[in-house]
Scaffold this motif. Structure first.
Motif, short mmCIF file in Angstrom:
data_model
loop_
_atom_site.label_atom_id
_atom_site.label_comp_id
_atom_site.label_asym_id
_atom_site.label_seq_id
_atom_site.Cartn_x
_atom_site.Cartn_y
_atom_site.Cartn_z
N VAL A 46 98.05 -28.13 -29.68
CA VAL A 46 97.86 -29.62 -29.55
C VAL A 46 97.27 -29.80 -27.99
O VAL A 46 98.04 -29.12 -27.30
CB VAL A 46 99.23 -30.19 -29.93
N CYS A 47 96.33 -30.37 -27.74
CA CYS A 47 95.82 -30.71 -26.47
C CYS A 47 96.70 -31.37 -25.83
O CYS A 47 97.07 -32.67 -26.30
CB CYS A 47 94.41 -31.63 -26.65
N ARG A 48 97.01 -31.10 -24.39
CA ARG A 48 98.07 -31.80 -23.62
C ARG A 48 97.28 -32.92 -23.22
O ARG A 48 98.17 -34.06 -22.82
CB ARG A 48 98.55 -31.01 -22.61
N ASP A 49 96.04 -33.22 -23.11
CA ASP A 49 95.26 -34.53 -22.72
C ASP A 49 95.18 -35.57 -23.45
O ASP A 49 95.62 -36.45 -23.43
CB ASP A 49 94.04 -34.01 -21.95
N CYS A 50 94.59 -35.13 -24.84
CA CYS A 50 94.21 -36.10 -25.67
C CYS A 50 95.05 -36.22 -26.80
O CYS A 50 95.22 -36.86 -27.69
CB CYS A 50 92.90 -35.85 -26.20
N GLY A 51 96.08 -35.20 -27.13
CA GLY A 51 96.88 -35.01 -28.25
C GLY A 51 96.27 -34.49 -29.43
O GLY A 51 96.90 -34.45 -30.48
N GLU A 53 94.62 -31.84 -32.33
CA GLU A 53 94.80 -30.31 -32.53
C GLU A 53 93.73 -29.76 -32.58
O GLU A 53 92.54 -30.28 -32.75
CB GLU A 53 95.33 -30.37 -34.00
N ASN A 71 98.34 -16.86 -20.74
CA ASN A 71 98.55 -18.21 -21.38
C ASN A 71 97.68 -18.85 -22.25
O ASN A 71 96.44 -18.37 -22.24
CB ASN A 71 98.78 -19.25 -20.19
N ARG A 74 95.75 -25.04 -23.03
CA ARG A 74 96.28 -26.22 -23.07
C ARG A 74 95.47 -27.48 -23.52
O ARG A 74 96.04 -28.52 -23.84
CB ARG A 74 97.13 -26.55 -21.92
N ARG A 75 94.17 -27.43 -23.51
CA ARG A 75 93.46 -28.57 -23.79
C ARG A 75 92.25 -27.87 -24.76
O ARG A 75 91.86 -26.93 -24.84
CB ARG A 75 92.47 -28.86 -22.52
N CYS A 79 88.12 -31.68 -23.84
CA CYS A 79 88.76 -32.08 -22.56
C CYS A 79 88.72 -30.99 -21.54
O CYS A 79 88.80 -31.45 -20.13
CB CYS A 79 90.46 -32.20 -22.88
#
Length: 143
Positions: A46-51, A53, A71, A74-75, A79
């Motif tokens: 799940v993108c941490r900016d736009c939410g 998938e 890691n 995350r985006r 994004c």
């Protein structure tokens, strides 16, 4: 050792899934292999900016592992691209002013001059570059 890691990755993928069999069937129906060479499994993140998938594919995971990245992204791609473009506002670069080591004129450069190396204005730099190219030895043989 690798089997435990593979199981852990599979558990991470399935974590949050309400029904393991439904997810397993959906992968089979789509015709996509969820395991690449028995090591990596496609993960839905799940993108941490736009939410939204996005899929972190087994191939991308393999690439990350080869490069030593530890890691997960995350985006989503959209994004990441937007974030990259926002860092370079308007596409403009910051320029610094220095004195040309050759002619003494003003030189504008895209890096902060450190003072330990000469800085040249664009005119002098082109002349130096041209002289360097013309004076370099030719490595071609004539028979």
């Amino acid at each position: 050792m690798f089997e435990a890691d593979e199981m852990l990755e599979a558990e991470e993928v399935l974590e949050g899934s309400e029904n393991f069999e439904e997810q397993d069937d959906s992968n089979a129906e789509s015709g996509q292999d969820s395991i690449n060479d028995g090591e990596f499994v496609d993960k839905t993140l799940v993108c941490r900016d736009c939410g939204s998938e996005f899929v972190f594919t087994a191939g991308e995971q393999e690439f990350f592992a080869e490069k030593g990245f530890q890691n997960e992204p995350r985006r989503c791609k959209a994004c990441r691209d937007a974030n990259r473009n926002n860092r370079r506002v308007g596409g403009e670069r910051e320029f610094f002013t220095a004195t040309c080591a050759n002619c003494g004129g003003e030189a504008r450069v895209p890096f902060p001059p450190s003072g330990d190396r000469p800085v040249y204005c664009s005119t002098c730099y082109e002349k130096i570059k041209e002289n360097r190219e013309n004076s370099s030895p030719s490595y071609s043989r004539s028979f």
